[in-house]
Scaffold this active site. Structure first.
Site, PDB file in Angstrom:
ATOM      1  N   LYS A 275       0.853  -1.189   0.000  1.00  0.00           N
ATOM      2  CA  LYS A 275       0.000   0.000   0.000  1.00  0.00           C
ATOM      3  C   LYS A 275       0.890   1.240   0.000  1.00  0.00           C
ATOM      4  CE  LYS A 275      -3.863  -1.882   2.700  1.00  0.00           C
ATOM      5  NZ  LYS A 275      -4.909  -1.766   1.666  1.00  0.00           N
ATOM      6  N   ARG A 349     -10.030 -11.648   1.683  1.00  0.00           N
ATOM      7  CA  ARG A 349     -10.838 -12.706   1.074  1.00  0.00           C
ATOM      8  C   ARG A 349     -10.104 -14.039   1.100  1.00  0.00           C
ATOM      9  NH1 ARG A 349     -11.301  -9.351  -4.414  1.00  0.00           N
ATOM     10  NH2 ARG A 349     -11.048  -7.670  -2.876  1.00  0.00           N
TER      11      ARG A 349
HETATM   12  N1  BES Z   1      -8.048  -3.906   4.317  1.00  0.00           N
HETATM   13  C1  BES Z   1      -8.212  -3.490   2.972  1.00  0.00           C
HETATM   14  C2  BES Z   1      -9.532  -2.769   2.728  1.00  0.00           C
HETATM   15  C3  BES Z   1      -9.731  -1.439   3.400  1.00  0.00           C
HETATM   16  C4  BES Z   1      -9.489  -0.271   2.698  1.00  0.00           C
HETATM   17  C5  BES Z   1     -10.224  -1.345   4.676  1.00  0.00           C
HETATM   18  C6  BES Z   1      -9.709   0.952   3.290  1.00  0.00           C
HETATM   19  C7  BES Z   1     -10.448  -0.127   5.285  1.00  0.00           C
HETATM   20  C8  BES Z   1     -10.187   1.028   4.588  1.00  0.00           C
HETATM   21  C9  BES Z   1      -8.168  -4.707   2.048  1.00  0.00           C
HETATM   22  O1  BES Z   1      -7.375  -5.767   2.466  1.00  0.00           O
HETATM   23  C10 BES Z   1      -7.621  -4.218   0.748  1.00  0.00           C
HETATM   24  O2  BES Z   1      -6.509  -3.784   0.725  1.00  0.00           O
HETATM   25  N2  BES Z   1      -8.410  -4.304  -0.314  1.00  0.00           N
HETATM   26  C11 BES Z   1      -8.019  -3.869  -1.594  1.00  0.00           C
HETATM   27  C12 BES Z   1      -8.571  -4.835  -2.592  1.00  0.00           C
HETATM   28  C13 BES Z   1      -8.038  -4.622  -3.977  1.00  0.00           C
HETATM   29  C14 BES Z   1      -6.575  -4.967  -4.029  1.00  0.00           C
HETATM   30  C15 BES Z   1      -8.830  -5.492  -4.919  1.00  0.00           C
HETATM   31  C16 BES Z   1      -8.609  -2.481  -1.832  1.00  0.00           C
HETATM   32  O3  BES Z   1      -9.732  -2.237  -1.394  1.00  0.00           O
HETATM   33  O4  BES Z   1      -7.934  -1.662  -2.408  1.00  0.00           O
HETATM   34 ZN    ZN Z   2      -5.329  -5.557   1.874  1.00  0.00          ZN
END
Ligand code: BES
Ligand code: ZN
Ligand code: ZN
Length: 494
Positions: A275, A349
């Site tokens: 991230k 997931r």
């Molecule tokens: N934990 C994150 C989702 C999240 C984002 C929670 C913002 C709280 C606030 C999750 O694991 C994630 O990173 N999801 C990705 C999925 C994508 C790579 C398909 C996302 O939402 O960007």
């Molecule tokens: Zn994530």
């Protein structure tokens, strides 16, 4: 903080501060307001006319040295419109009032009931609100700013009290406390709560509240074939844990259980699909689903709800390292389905895939999972409603009724087959991400692969796990605890 009910007139309650709600749209010449006006020589009308105070929800005026009543301070609390003053408004008003009053040195606070909703529901909501508003996030402050804490709260009403109102009080207290436990736990940073430490907290809770607990280590997870959880955990030096909490208290012991599953990523850096730095600190809260399941199990046990419930928490830390899973890796999940991991940041997931499959092996009557799953859900619904996906209309009805009682807000999103195509992999059974379009839905479609026909609800609480920018309360919300507990209670009743 001790909360109790008192049948009394508001004028004769002895306390440090007495909260009396006043509505935006009420005529000030009827009791109890007319009496307040008499005592204060028309002060409320004067302040209202001046426009300084509009009786909006949570707007408080403190009257020092009020004459003619036993309270040391009179807190005139704006309560909004009369018609809108439902259980959730009562909860919110008590929460904001308590939040504002808690560190002003008052030891004993009283609140006078003015809502028109049923006494039990009013008592439960009021107590929930008071407990939520008294929450402190000062664990890591070496010097507390508070000048003194509220030790006692009285809920004052003219009506006669029954055993049912006492039960409602206990329910509200238990639920409010459980929510605060979830909030405290979600707030714990990654260096304080890793998967083993989360498991330890679960064990302590279970021992205290007489819940059965089993914690699988990596070897046991390996034996069960939980490769999808283990793949996410590989990048971290902290080993994964799989937490199983059981409260089997249905009158018929063989009643199929309700299974709650909570995403327990103690820190989500994204893994090799790292991230960006800005805001990454918030990913300590990626265990919010797990914390809500843990707290809901505690509340259900404490309230001795006669139902079979099992809570499952896959706990991992998602970090990049020389041992981390790579984009492009293919893993074999516990269900036997192979997954092509295209993005290591879509780790929630992956761990849920095995947890949901494990849930299925328990022959459940229904599965509900809570997860801070997608940023896409935050884009779609913001911070006030969680995304809700459900494959069964009867369960959906039950869930929404439970949500109606908890006051937590959800919005249903679809599970149409068309969205599944996005997850077709060239080399494996499924891939873990689709395109950007409809990201919360494709995530839910991924999870659906692992529940089969079992009645199932998936809650994407990425947006609701912390208060929105600009809200008075800050930090984690403990979202989901009350709805899960209400759902368990309604199933026990049916
Ligand atoms: N934990 C994150 C989702 C999240 C984002 C929670 C913002 C709280 C606030 C999750 O694991 C994630 O990173 N999801 C990705 C999925 C994508 C790579 C398909 C996302 O939402 O960007
Ligand atoms: Zn994530
Ligand atoms: Zn995550």
């Amino acid at each position: 903080m001790k909360v109790s009910l008192l049948q009394s007139s508001w004028e004769s309650v002895e306390c440090d501060a007495l909260i009396v709600p006043i509505f935006e749209d009420e005529i000030l010449d009827q009791p109890p307001v007319s009496r307040i006006e008499e005592l204060l020589q028309g002060l409320v009308a004067e302040i209202k006319d001046s426009g300084e105070w509009k009786a909006k929800p949570g707007q408080l005026i403190t009257i020092h040295r009020p004459r003619g009543i036993q309270a040391r301070r009179l807190i005139v609390a704006g309560a909004g419109k009369q018609a809108d003053f439902d259980a959730e408004a009562v909860r919110r008003l008590m929460m904001t009032a308590m939040h504002q009053l808690k560190d002003r040195g008052f030891r004993k606070i009283a609140a006078y009931r003015r809502s028109r909703i049923g006494l039990e529901s009013a008592v439960q909501s009021a107590v929930e609100g008071l407990v939520l508003g008294s929450h402190q996030l000062d664990e890591y402050k070496t010097e507390s700013k508070a000048t003194g804490f509220v030790g006692e709260v009285l809920l004052v009403t003219d009506e006669s009290l029954t055993e049912d109102s006492e039960a409602a009080l206990r329910r509200g207290e238990t639920l409010g406390r459980a929510v605060n436990i979830a909030r405290t736990l979600v707030n714990e940073p990654g260096n304080r709560v890793n998967p083993s430490q989360l498991a330890e907290k679960a064990r302590q809770m279970a021992e205290k509240y007489d819940v059965q607990v089993e914690i699988l280590d990596e070897r046991q997870m390996e034996e069960k074939g939980m490769h999808s959880v283990l793949a996410v955990a590989r990048g971290s030096d902290e080993p994964a844990r799989f937490i199983i909490l059981s409260h089997m208290r249905a009158p018929q012991t063989d009643q199929p259980p309700l299974v709650f599953v909570g995403k327990g990523v103690t820190f989500d850096s994204g893994g090799l699909s790292l991230k960006s730095a800005s805001g990454m600190e918030d990913m300590k809260a990626d265990k919010a689903g797990a914390c809500s399941v843990l707290a809901a199990m505690q509340a259900i046990a404490q309230l001795q709800v006669p139902v079979n419930v099992i809570g499952l928490i896959p706990a991992v830390e998602n970090l990049p390292s020389g041992r981390a899973q790579r984009p492009g890796d293919v893993i074999r999940s516990m269900s036997g389905k192979t997954i092509e991991v295209l993005d290591t940041d879509a780790e929630g997931r992956l761990i849920l895939a095995d947890a949901l499959h494990y849930a299925r092996t328990l022959n459940p009557r229904m599965i509900v999972d809570l997860a801070t799953l997608t940023g896409a859900c935050v884009v779609a619904l913001g911070h006030f409603r969680a995304g809700l996906f459900c494959n069964n209309e009867q369960l959906y009805g039950q869930f929404i009724q439970a949500a109606g009682r908890s006051g937590e807000r959800f919005w249903r999103l679809p599970l149409d087959t068309d969205y599944r195509k996005e997850l077709d992999s060239q080399i494996a059974d499924i891939k873990n991400v689709g395109s950007k379009a409809g990201g919360a839905i494709t995530a839910a479609k991924f999870l659906q692969e692992f529940v089969g026909e079992t009645p199932w609800c998936h809650v994407d609480m990425a947006g609701t796990d912390s208060f929105a920018e600009g809200e008075e309360l800050k930090g984690p919300t403990g979202f989901g605890v009350r709805t899960l507990a209400e759902l368990a209670m309604s199933i026990a009743d049916s």
